[in-house]
Write a protein that holds these residues in place. Structure first.
Motif, PDB file in Angstrom:
ATOM      1  N   ASN A 231       0.873  -1.143   0.126  1.00 38.94           N
ATOM      2  CA  ASN A 231      -0.008   0.001   0.188  1.00 38.94           C
ATOM      3  C   ASN A 231       1.006   1.259   0.057  1.00 38.94           C
ATOM      4  OD1 ASN A 231      -2.456   1.482  -0.035  1.00 38.94           O
ATOM      5  ND2 ASN A 231      -2.279   1.582   2.235  1.00 38.94           N
ATOM      6  N   ALA A 232       1.998   1.282  -0.707  1.00 44.23           N
ATOM      7  CA  ALA A 232       2.869   2.420  -0.762  1.00 44.23           C
ATOM      8  C   ALA A 232       3.500   2.735   0.572  1.00 44.23           C
ATOM      9  CB  ALA A 232       2.462   3.540  -1.612  1.00 44.23           C
ATOM     10  N   GLY A 233       3.322   1.973   1.694  1.00 47.18           N
ATOM     11  CA  GLY A 233       3.740   2.177   2.871  1.00 47.18           C
ATOM     12  C   GLY A 233       2.944   2.725   3.946  1.00 47.18           C
ATOM     13  N   TYR A 234       1.725   3.136   3.166  1.00 46.44           N
ATOM     14  CA  TYR A 234       0.844   3.915   4.108  1.00 46.44           C
ATOM     15  C   TYR A 234       0.251   2.638   5.123  1.00 46.44           C
ATOM     16  CZ  TYR A 234       0.590   7.716   1.043  1.00 46.44           C
ATOM     17  OH  TYR A 234       1.277   8.832   0.043  1.00 46.44           O
ATOM     18  N   ALA A 235      -0.026   3.408   6.448  1.00 45.71           N
ATOM     19  CA  ALA A 235      -0.549   2.226   7.409  1.00 45.71           C
ATOM     20  C   ALA A 235      -1.962   1.902   7.175  1.00 45.71           C
ATOM     21  CB  ALA A 235      -0.595   3.074   8.939  1.00 45.71           C
ATOM     22  N   MET A 236      -2.376   0.862   7.358  1.00 46.06           N
ATOM     23  CA  MET A 236      -3.568   0.263   7.464  1.00 46.06           C
ATOM     24  C   MET A 236      -3.756  -0.967   8.228  1.00 46.06           C
ATOM     25  SD  MET A 236      -3.623  -1.383   3.478  1.00 46.06           S
ATOM     26  CE  MET A 236      -5.275  -1.657   3.272  1.00 46.06           C
ATOM     27  N   PRO A 237      -4.868  -1.299   8.634  1.00 44.63           N
ATOM     28  CA  PRO A 237      -5.119  -2.638   9.608  1.00 44.63           C
ATOM     29  C   PRO A 237      -4.330  -3.837   8.888  1.00 44.63           C
ATOM     30  CG  PRO A 237      -7.110  -1.518   9.570  1.00 44.63           C
ATOM     31  CD  PRO A 237      -6.452  -0.973   8.540  1.00 44.63           C
ATOM     32  N   GLY A 238      -3.435  -4.365   9.537  1.00 45.37           N
ATOM     33  CA  GLY A 238      -2.827  -5.696   9.151  1.00 45.37           C
ATOM     34  C   GLY A 238      -2.319  -6.563  10.071  1.00 45.37           C
ATOM     35  N   TRP A 239      -2.139  -7.845   9.756  1.00 43.85           N
ATOM     36  CA  TRP A 239      -1.323  -8.584  10.665  1.00 43.85           C
ATOM     37  C   TRP A 239       0.085  -8.911  10.673  1.00 43.85           C
ATOM     38  CZ3 TRP A 239      -4.606  -9.446  14.755  1.00 43.85           C
ATOM     39  CH2 TRP A 239      -5.932  -9.463  14.542  1.00 43.85           C
ATOM     40  N   PHE A 240       0.516  -8.604   9.366  1.00 45.63           N
ATOM     41  CA  PHE A 240       1.916  -8.281   8.973  1.00 45.63           C
ATOM     42  C   PHE A 240       2.054  -7.815   7.703  1.00 45.63           C
ATOM     43  CE2 PHE A 240      -0.208 -12.363   7.438  1.00 45.63           C
ATOM     44  CZ  PHE A 240       0.188 -12.454   6.023  1.00 45.63           C
ATOM     45  N   ASP A 241       3.302  -7.098   7.198  1.00 51.41           N
ATOM     46  CA  ASP A 241       3.644  -6.616   6.167  1.00 51.41           C
ATOM     47  C   ASP A 241       3.551  -7.347   4.867  1.00 51.41           C
ATOM     48  OD1 ASP A 241       4.235  -4.546   4.281  1.00 51.41           O
ATOM     49  OD2 ASP A 241       6.211  -4.608   4.632  1.00 51.41           O
ATOM     50  N   LEU A 242       2.972  -6.865   3.904  1.00 44.01           N
ATOM     51  CA  LEU A 242       2.919  -7.580   2.625  1.00 44.01           C
ATOM     52  C   LEU A 242       3.596  -6.621   1.311  1.00 44.01           C
ATOM     53  CD1 LEU A 242      -0.463  -9.266   1.845  1.00 44.01           C
ATOM     54  CD2 LEU A 242       1.788 -10.460   1.951  1.00 44.01           C
ATOM     55  N   THR A 243       4.623  -7.300   0.509  1.00 41.35           N
ATOM     56  CA  THR A 243       5.044  -6.495  -0.331  1.00 41.35           C
ATOM     57  C   THR A 243       4.557  -6.811  -1.603  1.00 41.35           C
ATOM     58  OG1 THR A 243       6.712  -8.395  -0.893  1.00 41.35           O
ATOM     59  CG2 THR A 243       7.540  -6.674   0.770  1.00 41.35           C
ATOM     60  N   GLY A 244       3.638  -7.651  -1.809  1.00 42.61           N
ATOM     61  CA  GLY A 244       2.850  -8.185  -3.117  1.00 42.61           C
ATOM     62  C   GLY A 244       2.332  -9.314  -3.048  1.00 42.61           C
ATOM     63  N   LEU A 245       1.487  -9.829  -4.090  1.00 40.35           N
ATOM     64  CA  LEU A 245       0.691 -10.978  -3.898  1.00 40.35           C
ATOM     65  C   LEU A 245       1.160 -11.937  -5.068  1.00 40.35           C
ATOM     66  CD1 LEU A 245      -2.549  -9.105  -2.753  1.00 40.35           C
ATOM     67  CD2 LEU A 245      -1.534 -10.819  -1.480  1.00 40.35           C
ATOM     68  N   ASP A 246       2.284 -11.770  -5.613  1.00 45.07           N
ATOM     69  CA  ASP A 246       2.886 -12.899  -6.369  1.00 45.07           C
ATOM     70  C   ASP A 246       3.709 -13.714  -5.745  1.00 45.07           C
ATOM     71  OD1 ASP A 246       5.800 -11.846  -7.022  1.00 45.07           O
ATOM     72  OD2 ASP A 246       4.325 -10.201  -6.603  1.00 45.07           O
ATOM     73  N   LYS A 247       4.147 -14.916  -6.320  1.00 44.44           N
ATOM     74  CA  LYS A 247       4.683 -15.936  -5.478  1.00 44.44           C
ATOM     75  C   LYS A 247       5.855 -15.537  -4.848  1.00 44.44           C
ATOM     76  CE  LYS A 247       4.412 -20.725  -5.327  1.00 44.44           C
ATOM     77  NZ  LYS A 247       3.312 -21.384  -5.143  1.00 44.44           N
ATOM     78  N   SER A 248       6.787 -14.815  -5.484  1.00 46.88           N
ATOM     79  CA  SER A 248       7.850 -14.437  -4.841  1.00 46.88           C
ATOM     80  C   SER A 248       7.784 -13.474  -3.872  1.00 46.88           C
ATOM     81  CB  SER A 248       8.986 -13.684  -5.969  1.00 46.88           C
ATOM     82  OG  SER A 248       8.492 -12.258  -6.455  1.00 46.88           O
ATOM     83  N   SER A 249       6.912 -12.457  -3.881  1.00 44.99           N
ATOM     84  CA  SER A 249       6.486 -11.537  -2.949  1.00 44.99           C
ATOM     85  C   SER A 249       5.984 -12.295  -1.645  1.00 44.99           C
ATOM     86  CB  SER A 249       5.525 -10.420  -3.107  1.00 44.99           C
ATOM     87  OG  SER A 249       5.891  -9.746  -4.376  1.00 44.99           O
ATOM     88  N   LEU A 250       5.227 -13.226  -1.794  1.00 44.72           N
ATOM     89  CA  LEU A 250       4.550 -13.920  -0.460  1.00 44.72           C
ATOM     90  C   LEU A 250       5.602 -14.905  -0.015  1.00 44.72           C
ATOM     91  CD1 LEU A 250       1.148 -15.503  -1.887  1.00 44.72           C
ATOM     92  CD2 LEU A 250       1.810 -13.477  -0.453  1.00 44.72           C
ATOM     93  N   ASN A 251       6.699 -15.263  -0.769  1.00 42.85           N
ATOM     94  CA  ASN A 251       8.077 -15.795  -0.233  1.00 42.85           C
ATOM     95  C   ASN A 251       8.735 -15.030   0.621  1.00 42.85           C
ATOM     96  OD1 ASN A 251       7.037 -18.435  -0.928  1.00 42.85           O
ATOM     97  ND2 ASN A 251       8.063 -18.314  -3.158  1.00 42.85           N
ATOM     98  N   ASP A 252       8.771 -13.631   0.251  1.00 41.75           N
ATOM     99  CA  ASP A 252       9.624 -12.470   0.962  1.00 41.75           C
ATOM    100  C   ASP A 252       8.988 -12.326   2.156  1.00 41.75           C
ATOM    101  OD1 ASP A 252      11.279 -10.497   1.769  1.00 41.75           O
ATOM    102  OD2 ASP A 252      10.241  -9.109   0.195  1.00 41.75           O
TER     103      ASP A 252
END
Length: 227
Positions: free
Chosen positions: A65-86
């Motif tokens: 989300n471009a670093g903006y704060a929102m309710p989340g259980w953990f950070d996510l960099t993306g939703l492709d395979k490599s991002s989910l592995n990061d």
């Protein structure tokens, strides 16, 4: 663990009859406990002895989300395979600790762990699997909707003996454009290969959401596990 994570607020939908069991259900990224209160309200007439706890994730900067704060259980960099592995494993484990606090409070209030189901959707489903599989408490079941297995390579050794045989219901729509259906299916297969008792339900045409068939499957699972 930061103080922001130390104690979660929750939306609570009380049991409509004598309270003998509890479902803790975790929302997805950017949502709140209120976003899933419909599930508790809809099922409370079918299973009136269940109390629902719907925790609210703390606001945190989300890279996706471009670093903006929102309710989340953990950070996510993306939703492709490599991002989910990061993976933001530190954030995930901090949230597991926070959810475990809620579980501990429920057990101390008189509801045994084997009368508790932990569930969740999307990021919340990731957390329900992580919490359910690593907890020393023996749960009645785990529900994981439209999500994936985090720390998959570690889970074989991280998983606690307490929940090696605990039934897991995984649900996923085959038209999910957010968390790809194959990620959910592969996660279920991975858990089965580790010896877990997983039922994987596929919903034709369902996007990153819930539908009546899934809600009824969740209801049936809860009724079976928490009669």
């Amino acid at each position: 663990m930061s103080s922001a994570l130390a104690s979660l607020t929750s939306v609570v939908v009380g049991a409509k009859a004598k309270h003998t069991a509890t479902v803790i259900f975790l929302h997805g990224l950017g949502d709140s406990g209120h976003g899933w209160s419909f599930l508790a309200e809809e099922l409370s007439t079918q299973i009136p002895h269940i109390k629902w706890i719907l925790p609210n994730a703390p606001a945190r900067p989300i890279t996706l989300n471009a670093g903006y704060a929102m309710p989340g259980w953990f950070d996510l960099t993306g939703l492709d395979k490599s991002s989910l592995n990061d993976e933001d494993q530190k954030g995930m484990l901090a949230s597991v600790s926070s959810v475990n606090q809620i579980i501990r409070q429920e057990v101390e209030s008189g509801i045994p762990a084997n009368r508790i189901i932990i569930g969740g959707f999307s990021q919340g489903g990731v957390m329900s699997l992580l919490t359910g599989l690593t907890s020393e408490y023996k749960f009645a079941g785990v529900i994981a909707c439209s999500c994936w297995l985090a720390m998959a390579d570690k889970m074989k050794s991280m998983g606690s003996d307490a929940n090696r045989k605990t039934p897991i219901l995984m649900c996923h729509g085959d038209a999910d454009q957010v968390v790809q259906f194959q990620f959910g299916e592969e996660s279920a297969d991975r858990l089965k290969s580790y010896g877990y008792d997983v039922e994987f339900k596929k919903y034709r045409g369902m996007a990153h959401s819930a539908n009546p068939a899934e809600v009824q499957d969740i209801a049936s699972f809860i009724k079976t596990r928490l009669p």
